[in-house]
Structure formats: structure tokens, C-alpha cells
Design a protein around this motif. Structure first.
Motif, PDB file in Angstrom:
ATOM      1  N   LEU C  72       0.814  -1.209   0.000  1.00 54.65           N
ATOM      2  CA  LEU C  72       0.000   0.000   0.000  1.00 54.65           C
ATOM      3  C   LEU C  72       0.855   1.270   0.000  1.00 54.65           C
ATOM      4  O   LEU C  72       0.391   2.338  -0.399  1.00 54.65           O
ATOM      5  CB  LEU C  72      -0.910   0.020   1.235  1.00 54.65           C
ATOM      6  N   PHE C  73       2.098   1.137   0.493  1.00 49.21           N
ATOM      7  CA  PHE C  73       2.943   2.339   0.659  1.00 49.21           C
ATOM      8  C   PHE C  73       4.299   2.162  -0.027  1.00 49.21           C
ATOM      9  O   PHE C  73       5.318   2.677   0.439  1.00 49.21           O
ATOM     10  CB  PHE C  73       3.164   2.615   2.152  1.00 49.21           C
ATOM     11  N   GLY C  74       4.310   1.454  -1.155  1.00 47.52           N
ATOM     12  CA  GLY C  74       5.574   1.126  -1.827  1.00 47.52           C
ATOM     13  C   GLY C  74       6.138   2.214  -2.730  1.00 47.52           C
ATOM     14  O   GLY C  74       6.557   1.933  -3.851  1.00 47.52           O
ATOM     15  N   TYR C  75       6.163   3.430  -2.279  1.00 45.57           N
ATOM     16  CA  TYR C  75       6.622   4.574  -3.081  1.00 45.57           C
ATOM     17  C   TYR C  75       7.164   5.591  -2.086  1.00 45.57           C
ATOM     18  O   TYR C  75       7.178   5.310  -0.868  1.00 45.57           O
ATOM     19  CB  TYR C  75       5.458   5.169  -3.904  1.00 45.57           C
ATOM     20  N   VAL C  76       7.589   6.717  -2.544  1.00 46.92           N
ATOM     21  CA  VAL C  76       8.054   7.747  -1.596  1.00 46.92           C
ATOM     22  C   VAL C  76       7.146   8.983  -1.660  1.00 46.92           C
ATOM     23  O   VAL C  76       5.993   8.923  -1.259  1.00 46.92           O
ATOM     24  CB  VAL C  76       9.554   8.046  -1.728  1.00 46.92           C
ATOM     25  N   VAL C  77       7.674  10.113  -2.176  1.00 45.67           N
ATOM     26  CA  VAL C  77       6.856  11.326  -2.169  1.00 45.67           C
ATOM     27  C   VAL C  77       6.609  11.826  -3.584  1.00 45.67           C
ATOM     28  O   VAL C  77       7.449  11.695  -4.468  1.00 45.67           O
ATOM     29  CB  VAL C  77       7.500  12.436  -1.307  1.00 45.67           C
ATOM     30  N   GLY C  78       5.448  12.407  -3.790  1.00 48.23           N
ATOM     31  CA  GLY C  78       5.072  12.944  -5.099  1.00 48.23           C
ATOM     32  C   GLY C  78       5.158  14.456  -5.100  1.00 48.23           C
ATOM     33  O   GLY C  78       5.781  15.053  -4.230  1.00 48.23           O
ATOM     34  N   PRO C  79       4.494  15.091  -6.061  1.00 55.13           N
ATOM     35  CA  PRO C  79       4.611  16.549  -6.193  1.00 55.13           C
ATOM     36  C   PRO C  79       3.931  17.311  -5.052  1.00 55.13           C
ATOM     37  O   PRO C  79       4.256  18.466  -4.805  1.00 55.13           O
ATOM     38  CB  PRO C  79       3.914  16.842  -7.524  1.00 55.13           C
ATOM     39  N   HIS C  80       2.976  16.661  -4.381  1.00 55.67           N
ATOM     40  CA  HIS C  80       2.302  17.338  -3.273  1.00 55.67           C
ATOM     41  C   HIS C  80       3.090  17.158  -1.991  1.00 55.67           C
ATOM     42  O   HIS C  80       3.758  16.154  -1.781  1.00 55.67           O
ATOM     43  CB  HIS C  80       0.910  16.730  -3.049  1.00 55.67           C
ATOM     44  N   SER C  81       2.964  18.162  -1.112  1.00 53.69           N
ATOM     45  CA  SER C  81       3.421  17.978   0.257  1.00 53.69           C
ATOM     46  C   SER C  81       2.264  18.395   1.155  1.00 53.69           C
ATOM     47  O   SER C  81       1.223  18.843   0.666  1.00 53.69           O
ATOM     48  CB  SER C  81       4.669  18.826   0.543  1.00 53.69           C
ATOM     49  N   TRP C  82       2.443  18.212   2.443  1.00 54.06           N
ATOM     50  CA  TRP C  82       1.344  18.534   3.361  1.00 54.06           C
ATOM     51  C   TRP C  82       1.186  20.035   3.552  1.00 54.06           C
ATOM     52  O   TRP C  82       0.202  20.504   4.123  1.00 54.06           O
ATOM     53  CB  TRP C  82       1.587  17.823   4.699  1.00 54.06           C
ATOM     54  N   LYS C  83       2.118  20.822   3.048  1.00 58.01           N
ATOM     55  CA  LYS C  83       2.031  22.275   3.264  1.00 58.01           C
ATOM     56  C   LYS C  83       0.802  22.878   2.604  1.00 58.01           C
ATOM     57  O   LYS C  83       0.295  23.890   3.047  1.00 58.01           O
ATOM     58  CB  LYS C  83       3.312  22.990   2.805  1.00 58.01           C
ATOM     59  N   GLN C  84       0.264  22.220   1.553  1.00 56.46           N
ATOM     60  CA  GLN C  84      -0.907  22.808   0.904  1.00 56.46           C
ATOM     61  C   GLN C  84      -2.128  22.788   1.830  1.00 56.46           C
ATOM     62  O   GLN C  84      -3.080  23.540   1.612  1.00 56.46           O
ATOM     63  CB  GLN C  84      -1.224  22.077  -0.390  1.00 56.46           C
ATOM     64  N   GLY C 163      13.781   6.565  -2.463  1.00 53.73           N
ATOM     65  CA  GLY C 163      13.506   7.020  -3.814  1.00 53.73           C
ATOM     66  C   GLY C 163      14.785   7.387  -4.545  1.00 53.73           C
ATOM     67  O   GLY C 163      15.831   7.568  -3.932  1.00 53.73           O
ATOM     68  N   GLY C 164      14.663   7.527  -5.848  1.00 54.17           N
ATOM     69  CA  GLY C 164      15.828   7.821  -6.668  1.00 54.17           C
ATOM     70  C   GLY C 164      16.484   9.148  -6.364  1.00 54.17           C
ATOM     71  O   GLY C 164      17.666   9.353  -6.625  1.00 54.17           O
ATOM     72  N   THR C 165      15.736  10.085  -5.798  1.00 53.62           N
ATOM     73  CA  THR C 165      16.320  11.395  -5.516  1.00 53.62           C
ATOM     74  C   THR C 165      16.337  11.679  -4.014  1.00 53.62           C
ATOM     75  O   THR C 165      16.592  12.800  -3.598  1.00 53.62           O
ATOM     76  CB  THR C 165      15.535  12.518  -6.237  1.00 53.62           C
ATOM     77  N   CYS C 166      16.072  10.638  -3.193  1.00 51.35           N
ATOM     78  CA  CYS C 166      16.006  10.837  -1.747  1.00 51.35           C
ATOM     79  C   CYS C 166      17.373  10.987  -1.102  1.00 51.35           C
ATOM     80  O   CYS C 166      18.317  10.295  -1.502  1.00 51.35           O
ATOM     81  CB  CYS C 166      15.327   9.637  -1.084  1.00 51.35           C
ATOM     82  N   PHE C 167      17.480  11.839  -0.094  1.00 54.53           N
ATOM     83  CA  PHE C 167      18.700  11.919   0.711  1.00 54.53           C
ATOM     84  C   PHE C 167      18.381  12.329   2.145  1.00 54.53           C
ATOM     85  O   PHE C 167      19.082  13.122   2.772  1.00 54.53           O
ATOM     86  CB  PHE C 167      19.760  12.837   0.076  1.00 54.53           C
ATOM     87  N   HIS C 231      17.582  -0.964   5.743  1.00 53.56           N
ATOM     88  CA  HIS C 231      17.798  -1.226   4.320  1.00 53.56           C
ATOM     89  C   HIS C 231      17.504   0.034   3.503  1.00 53.56           C
ATOM     90  O   HIS C 231      18.240   0.372   2.565  1.00 53.56           O
ATOM     91  CB  HIS C 231      16.900  -2.388   3.880  1.00 53.56           C
ATOM     92  N   THR C 232      16.452   0.709   3.860  1.00 54.37           N
ATOM     93  CA  THR C 232      16.105   1.946   3.155  1.00 54.37           C
ATOM     94  C   THR C 232      17.217   2.976   3.322  1.00 54.37           C
ATOM     95  O   THR C 232      17.619   3.639   2.366  1.00 54.37           O
ATOM     96  CB  THR C 232      14.778   2.514   3.698  1.00 54.37           C
ATOM     97  N   ALA C 233      17.724   3.065   4.549  1.00 53.14           N
ATOM     98  CA  ALA C 233      18.786   4.045   4.824  1.00 53.14           C
ATOM     99  C   ALA C 233      20.029   3.781   3.981  1.00 53.14           C
ATOM    100  O   ALA C 233      20.753   4.707   3.609  1.00 53.14           O
ATOM    101  CB  ALA C 233      19.134   4.044   6.302  1.00 53.14           C
ATOM    102  N   ASP C 234      20.263   2.510   3.672  1.00 50.14           N
ATOM    103  CA  ASP C 234      21.462   2.167   2.904  1.00 50.14           C
ATOM    104  C   ASP C 234      21.308   2.357   1.410  1.00 50.14           C
ATOM    105  O   ASP C 234      22.256   2.134   0.661  1.00 50.14           O
ATOM    106  CB  ASP C 234      21.820   0.684   3.152  1.00 50.14           C
ATOM    107  N   ASN C 235      20.120   2.729   0.951  1.00 54.29           N
ATOM    108  CA  ASN C 235      19.886   2.780  -0.489  1.00 54.29           C
ATOM    109  C   ASN C 235      19.406   4.132  -0.982  1.00 54.29           C
ATOM    110  O   ASN C 235      18.650   4.221  -1.939  1.00 54.29           O
ATOM    111  CB  ASN C 235      18.862   1.701  -0.877  1.00 54.29           C
ATOM    112  N   MET C 236      19.866   5.177  -0.339  1.00 56.04           N
ATOM    113  CA  MET C 236      19.444   6.518  -0.734  1.00 56.04           C
ATOM    114  C   MET C 236      19.881   6.824  -2.166  1.00 56.04           C
ATOM    115  O   MET C 236      20.962   6.428  -2.593  1.00 56.04           O
ATOM    116  CB  MET C 236      20.062   7.557   0.204  1.00 56.04           C
ATOM    117  N   GLY C 237      19.052   7.555  -2.878  1.00 54.23           N
ATOM    118  CA  GLY C 237      19.392   7.906  -4.247  1.00 54.23           C
ATOM    119  C   GLY C 237      20.445   8.999  -4.341  1.00 54.23           C
ATOM    120  O   GLY C 237      21.158   9.095  -5.326  1.00 54.23           O
TER     121      GLY C 237
END
Lengths: 286, 152, 382
Positions: C72-84, C163-167, C231-237
Motif C-alpha cells: 500500500l505504501f511502496g513509493y516515496v513522495v510525489g509533487p504534493h506535500s502537506w504544506k498545501q 527514492g531515486g532522488t532521496c537523501f 535497508h532503506t537508509a542504505d539505499n538513498m538515491g
């Protein structure tokens, strides 16, 4: 998880974004395009303000402009603001007449170091309309003249016809305990005073560079070269104060527009010590 | 000229000269007094003598036909009046007029130029002495031209 | 149950949880697929979540792809953030009314929603905390943000992949949520009946769990959740070296890199729109034709516009390089002086959504590799 609730926040209708209603008590034409308004609150008393602070003045339906106070902070009555007509908002504000209403938000910003300057010589260096934000500080210093050393007021403006507060300058000059020196960029046939830029007055002013506070206000180019001329006399950068200007929308540190390097002009300024800003002041497009 | 030497020594720029150079300059110097309204020099005149204001105020003016003279700038105490004596054709490009009673040291430019031609090291020292003041005046004039107060 | 305790629930109970939150009067907002992206919008249950979707992100690139599982949550973040939601893109601040009795200012009394955010990434919790500092900790509080934030219910989701651009690891904001949530989920993906581990983050979170059925998490499940985060921490984009970054940027305001990025940057402002911490706004004043009612409307603004720094008839920052420099030095350097933390949470959105693929981590690295390399043209010293 909700943020920590703050008991002091009133969930009421009016907040720092909304103006209070004031009434124009008096409107006086200073120059062909410059007017001084006295504004009194419709409700309550005018807040206490410090020399160098500013208000956001709201013209109904047009917008807001940041205008410094130019009156005596210890006098009763209302806010005094000198406004030049340079755009839609200032045109609307400077067109107001006695009896008209206006929105006011403030006072905002960090003011002139009038208290810190006690015990030292004081140099006021004003360019053009820059004399208006300095006038409250001049009033304060003259009110407590005995607390200061030598006091000099240096004023440069475009031409004799553009000389703001001319009568007041002449009356200050009448005093025996302050030095008033005035110059114009462009002279007319009747002008018998100095002709040249205000930086030239700095060299001739009498003050002790080892113990002086200088307060400078005017167009940014004028402040840049005046600060340099003051520095050439040996005055430390930390003793020179400028009144900075940038685009302002909220005036309360929340819209981001007035940033100048890491500082917000609306809350870390507009008055800023030259040593704090000297490095980025010299850069373009900051 | 003992009295003149004493006066010269009080001028800030003069203090930076070597004793030999001070003797040289005072050899070319004389004292002047101008009443208010009197001209120090006029446009087109040979730039044979330039001035250092001791006290008073001098206005640099340009005259256009049918108009009263326009003041370009005013000079006061310790300021050097006139730059054209340094460069050919050694002719003044504007008027210099005393606005108040003015006392000034006049320096014989022709005499000084002659000594500089004879002694290039002296010539270079004179350039180093006068050019900074003139550059400062030029810079101030440029700032005037900017019209920084327009629309501010 | 005490804060810090962990439970596990089934997918059905997760659905029940979403509905229970809604039943408490919250407007529940969470991730959902729309227009080829995963955006934040109202959700009613698990059926609205992006089941089996993932996102492929690179500089200037975002694509959804089908997963080979039903996460259900197999992705990271999209163009929206909670600031809207907390800092609306457009809002009426007040109205001014002119009548015979004079001028009057009225607050805009639109209803303020009570939001529950479902599926908040740890970097986003950090971003919300950063905006809390901006809007709530200064000499003036932002009333609108305050009202939306004070009753906020947050269900975090610990990222199952980077994600591919996550840091976020570079910025110290993830990939595991440690604070700032009422409940924090980890999707175990172990095919079991109770594949969702929940950490209790507050009394309100604990109370919300009372509405559903949960069992205490076993040690194995807790270890599995931690392993996922590791595992996620070790695979930052991406990576960003942050040591001395503030001083580095503030000392290199005339660096040639600003000219280089200026040749690519379109000043489109996408980065500022998608960034979860960018907060700049502008105001517009409108009045009706009769001249009786005027209103002041606040809307998102971007330092990339020419108008942003307009004063005395012109922009203070007319050049592209100066505007990019303003954004990046504010985000990574000046923000620290202003608010005590970096303005960047390492979510990677600015990299993904830049149409020309400008990468903030690369720009910072380029300056770090060659400090003091001053620009050659007149752009610089006054």
C-alpha cells in the motif's frame, strides 16, 4: 501530532495581518510630490514606537506600503508619516486629506541606536527622503542634548527645491550646539550653499571617529558611499548604522520577501549596523 | 617667505612631502585673497596657477548663453581647485569664483611643471600627490550625475 | 498503551483505522493515484491508497510503475506535500468594508478543517516541524497555520524503500520517524495476516487505536521493521555533505557555479512549489466595482519571480543566477541562521520536478569541490 498549543494566542478575528483603522488628522504638502500626514487611531491610543521603526499603511483596495515614522516619538497625538508619490499605493496614500481613513499595521522593525549613542558624538547623514526616517532620532537626541557629545546633521538632496523639512533644518542650524551642513547635487541660481554629494560633507564634519555613532539613511547608493566615507575617517563599521529597504509584503517575518542575506529587513532591520551587512552590501543582487 | 611656509605646513597634503619638496612647492607658492564674487580663473584662461583653499568657498561654474552661471560643485577648506594645469593644453575648462571671502594658496603651475620636467622623480611625486584628490573629486561628480534622489 | 509501544494490525484493521479517524471528525488526507502521480487528497479507506504502485524518480523525471506485490505504501513522495493543507496556496486574510460609518476590517470566517494526515513520510514530519518554527515560533504567529496545525492528527509511514532522488539520511530526517507523530506505520510486507506494525506516538494515537483490534508486536516483527528502515537508509538515491555547508555557501556568493546553474535554470519556480518547507507568500488587494468591499488575499509566491524582490522600479535580483543563489543559500545556509535548522529535509522533490534536472546535491558538491572559484564576469562585487 498537533503542535504545542500556546495559551497566549487569541483565536480572535484580528491578527497581525489585519490593519487598525486610523484617521488623517492633518495633511501637509512638503514638496511637489511629498506629503506629511498625521494619523490618529479611531480606537485607543497610538502605540509607543522607537525612532527608525515603520508602519504598513493601507490604502483601501489598493495595497500597503512600508513607511517609516518621521515624527517625535515622545509627542502626543498620532503617527507622523512623510510619503512620496512613487507608485499606486503611495499615490493613494499621499492623496489622502484630513478626515479620510487609512489602515495602519505596526510598529515594526529595529530602530536607531539612540540610547546606545549616549556619551558619544553623533553624526546623522541623510540623503533625499532619507531625512524622514532619521527625524525621530534627531528629535530624541536634541531632546536630551546633554547626553551626547558633538552632534552633526549632514543632508544631501537633489536640488534646493527638493529640500525636505527646510524650515526645520534652518531652525536646527540656528542652534549653537549642533552642526548642520547641507548640500545639493544640482544648484539653481538662488542657491548659495554647497553643491556636490553628501559624502563631501563627511570630511568636513567635526566628530571624534574613535567615539561616534553615525546614522545614515537615503538611497542605497548614497548609503554605500557615505558609509565608505565615514569609514575613511576612521569610524568603525560597527558604529555606522544604515536603514535598509527591500520589498515587503507582510512586515512580520512570514512572507520571505524582505530577506537580505540571512536577515529579514522587517525584523532584523530596517536599521542595521554596517559591520553586520558590509560583506553582502558590497555584492550585487543580494 | 617664512609666513607662507608656516601656512603651507598646516595644509594636510603638504605634511606628506619631503622637506626638499616642501621647499620646492613653497618656491612656487604665493598667498591670495579673493573677495566674494571674485574669479580665481575663467574658462579659456591659461592654467598657469592653481589653488588650494585655506578657508572660504569656491564655486566651479559653467556659463551658457542667456543663462545665469550654473554651479557644478563647490570646494572648501583644503581642497584643490583646478585640474587642467596638469595636462595639455593647460587651459581652464570652467570658471572658478569665490562665493565668500576666500583665502587660498596659489601655486605657479608653469613653474612647477618646469621643475617636474627637469626632475622626473619629482614629477612622479607630484602626480602621486595631486591625482588622488582629483580622482576623488571626479568620483564625487560622477555620483552627482547619478541623480540618486530621483524617484526615491 | 504507553507511548513507544508497538502493535501489529491487519489490512482490514488499517481500513477500520482510517474510517475511525474520519468518524472522529477529521478530514482524512492521504496518498492516492491521480493524473499519473501519487498525490495527497481525501481518502475514505484502504481502497483509495496506491496499492501495488511505486514511483521511479530521477532528476527531472517521475513515472509511476506497477509493483509485483500489493504494497500500500511502496513509493516515496510525489509533487504534493502537506504544506498545501497547513499553509493554503490561496487564502483571504481579511475584508475591508467602506460604509457611511467608515472603514471596517473583518476577518475571513471560513471554516478551518481539522486534518488527519495519513501516510506522512519521516522527511515530511521534519518539514512540518520546520514550518512550525517559521509560522509559530517567531515574534508573530501565523494565525491560519496555527488553527490548522493545532488539531492535526498525524499517522506516519516509515519508508520501505528509498527514492531515486532521496537523501533524508544526509539531512538527519529519516528514513524512520522518531518523533512528531500520533501513530507511525511500517509496512512489513511479510505476507502475514498482520503486516502493519504501528508505533504509538501520543496519547491521542493510543486513543485512536482503541477503535480497532490490534495485537502486541512480536520481537521478530519489531526486528523486521527495523531491518526495513536500515535497508532503506542504505539505499538513498542521493547524498548531501552537510558539514560546514552553511559557512561554505555564505563564503561563496560570487562562485562561478551560480553562473553555471544559471545557464540551465528556467526560473520556473517548480522547486519552490513542490518543496515542503518553502513558505514565501505574496498578497493581492482586490476591491469590488462599487468600491465598497476590498479584500486582501495571500497566495504562495516564489523567490524565482522577477516581482519577488521588486523595489524602486526594478528587481533587486534580475539575473537567473542571483535568484537561484537566493533559493539555495536560503534553503541550506541562511535558514540555519534564521530558524536554527537547515531548511532542507532531503525529500528530493526539487530534483525530481525540475524540468531541466538541476540537482541541489550536485550544486552543493560542485561548490564544495572548488571553493573560492570566483565568477569571471561582472556578476558579483558591486
Amino acid at each position: 501530532m498537533p503542535a504545542e498549543p500556546d495559551a497566549t494566542v487569541e483565536l480572535c478575528a484580528i491578527d497581525a495581518f489585519a490593519p487598525e483603522i486610523y484617521r488623517v488628522a492633518a495633511a501637509q504638502q512638503e514638496l511637489h510630490d511629498t506629503v506629511t500626514l498625521e494619523l490618529v487611531p479611531e480606537n485607543g491610543a497610538r502605540p509607543v514606537f522607537a525612532p527608525g521603526q515603520f508602519n504598513m499603511l493601507y490604502a483601501f483596495g489598493v495595497g500597503e506600503a512600508a513607511i517609516s515614522m518621521s515624527g517625535d516619538p515622545t509627542a502626543g497625538g498620532g503617527y507622523v508619516h512623510t510619503v512620496r508619490n512613487v507608485g499606486a499605493v503611495s499615490a493613494a496614500i499621499s492623496g489622502l486629506k484630513a478626515g479620510d481613513q487609512i489602515g495602519v499595521r505596526g510598529p515594526f522593525g529595529a530602530g536607531w541606536p539612540v540610547a546606545e549613542a549616549e556619551g558619544s558624538d553623533v553624526v546623522f547623514a541623510a540623503g533625499g527622503l532619507g531625512l524622514a526616517p532619521l527625524r525621530p532620532a534627531i528629535y530624541q537626541v536634541l531632546k536630551h542634548r546633554e547626553r551626547y557629545g558633538r552632534v552633526a546633521i549632514l543632508f544631501g538632496t537633489r536640488s534646493p527645491g527638493d529640500m525636505l523639512y527646510r524650515q526645520e533644518l534652518e531652525s536646527w542650524r540656528q542652534r549653537l550646539d549642533i552642526e548642520v551642513d547641507v548640500t545639493v547635487d544640482h544648484a539653481d541660481a538662488e542657491w548659495h550653499g554647497n553643491v556636490g554629494v553628501v559624502t563631501g560633507l563627511v570630511r568636513r564634519a567635526t566628530f571624534d571617529p574613535a567615539d561616534t555613532v553615525a546614522m545614515v539613511c537615503g538611497p542605497e547608493v548614497m548609503m554605500r558611499f557615505t558609509a565608505a566615507a565615514l569609514g575613511d575617517t576612521g569610524l568603525a563599521a560597527g558604529s555606522i548604522y544604515l536603514s535598509m529597504e527591500r520589498n515587503m509584503k507582510c512586515a512580520i517575518g512570514l512572507c520571505g520577501h524582505c530577506q537580505f542575506g540571512p536577515d529579514f529587513i522587517c525584523k532584523d532591520g530596517p536599521v542595521m549596523a554596517y559591520d553586520r551587512i558590509a560583506e553582502i552590501f558590497a555584492l550585487r543582487e543580494v | 617667505m617664512e609666513g607662507l611656509d608656516a601656512i603651507l605646513r598646516k595644509l594636510p597634503f603638504f605634511a606628506d612631502l619631503t622637506p626638499d619638496q616642501q621647499v620646492l612647492i613653497s618656491g612656487c607658492a604665493r598667498n591670495h585673497r579673493f573677495d566674494a564674487g571674485q574669479y580665481l580663473f575663467r574658462e579659456g584662461d591659461a592654467a598657469d596657477e592653481f589653488f588650494i583653499v585655506r578657508h572660504g568657498q569656491v564655486a566651479l561654474e559653467i556659463v551658457a548663453p542667456g543663462r545665469t552661471p550654473r554651479v557644478i560643485s563647490t570646494l572648501g577648506e583644503d581642497e584643490v581647485v583646478g585640474a587642467a594645469w596638469l595636462v595639455p593644453p593647460y587651459r581652464w575648462m570652467y570658471d572658478a569664483r569665490a562665493r565668500t571671502l576666500t583665502r587660498a594658496i596659489g601655486i605657479d603651475a608653469a613653474c612647477l611643471r618646469g621643475k617636474c620636467d627637469a626632475d622626473p622623480a619629482l614629477g612622479y611625486d607630484m602626480m602621486k600627490l595631486f591625482l588622488p584628490m582629483l580622482v576623488k573629486q571626479l568620483h564625487s561628480t560622477q555620483l552627482q550625475l547619478l541623480d540618486v534622489y530621483m524617484g526615491h | 498503551m504507553p507511548i513507544g509501544d508497538k502493535v501489529c494490525i491487519s489490512r482490514q484493521e488499517l481500513d477500520a483505522l482510517i474510517k475511525a479517524i474520519g468518524a472522529e471528525g477529521y478530514e482524512v488526507v492521504g496518498p492516492t493515484v491521480r493524473d499519473g502521480a501519487i498525490v495527497y487528497d481525501g481518502i475514505g479507506g484502504v481502497a483509495d491508497l496506491p496499492e501495488g504502485w511505486t514511483d521511479r524518480q530521477e532528476a527531472g523525471r517521475y513515472r509511476l510503475e506497477r509493483r509485483d506485490d500489493d504494497a500500500l505504501f511502496g513509493y516515496v513522495v510525489g509533487p504534493h506535500s502537506w504544506k498545501q493543507f497547513l499553509h493554503p496556496a490561496r487564502e483571504t486574510l481579511w475584508r475591508a468594508r467602506k460604509s457611511e460609518t467608515g472603514l471596517k476590517i473583518e476577518a475571513d470566517d471560513a471554516e478551518v478543517p481539522r486534518y488527519a494526515f495519513f501516510g506522512v513520510r519521516p522527511c515530511e514530519i521534519a518539514a512540518i516541524a520546520i514550518q512550525d518554527k517559521v509560522f509559530l515560533d517567531g515574534p508573530y504567529r501565523d494565525r491560519s497555520y496555527d488553527l490548522r496545525r493545532r488539531d492535526n492528527f498525524i499517522v506516519a509511514i516509515n519508508c520501505g524503500e528509498a527514492g531515486g532522488t532521496c537523501f533524508c539520511t544526509s539531512m538527519g530526517t529519516g528514513p524512520k520517524a522518531t518523533t512528531g507523530f500520533d501513530l507511525a506505520l511500517t509496512e512489513l510486507g511479510d505476507g502475514s495476516d498482520h503486516p502493519f506494525l504501528i508505533e504509538i506516538g501520543s496519547a491521542a494515537g493510543d486513543a485512536m487505536l482503541a477503535a480497532i483490534s490490534a495485537q502486541a508486536a512480536s520481537d521478530a516483527q519489531i526486528v523486521a521493521a527495523d531491518a526495513i528502515s536500515a535497508h532503506t537508509a542504505d539505499n538513498m538515491g542521493r547524498q548531501m555533505e552537510t558539514a560546514g555547508l552553511k559557512e561554505l555557501l555564505q563564503a561563496n556568493l560570487t562562485h562561478k557555479q551560480w553562473d553555471d546553474v544559471a545557464e540551465r535554470c528556467l526560473t520556473c519556480g517548480n522547486c519552490t512549489m513542490v518543496c515542503p518547507t518553502c513558505f514565501c507568500t505574496t498578497v493581492e488587494d482586490h476591491s469590488d466595482l462599487a468600491g465598497e468591499v476590498a479584500e486582501r488575499v495571500r497566495s504562495w509566491d516564489s523567490c524565482f519571480t522577477m516581482d519577488f524582490s521588486f523595489i524602486h522600479g526594478g528587481s533587486v535580483r534580475p539575473s537567473t543566477g542571483a535568484r537561484y543563489r537566493q533559493w539555495m543559500t536560503h534553503k541550506l545556509a541562511n535558514w540555519i541562521d534564521q530558524f536554527g535548522t537547515s531548511g532542507c529535509v532531503g525529500c528530493g522533490r526539487c530534483i525530481t520536478w525540475c524540468p531541466v534536472g538541476i540537482d541541489i546535491t550536485e550544486e552543493a558538491a560542485a561548490i564544495r569541490a572548488n571553493p573560492g572559484r570566483v565568477t569571471e564576469d561582472a556578476h558579483g562585487r558591486a
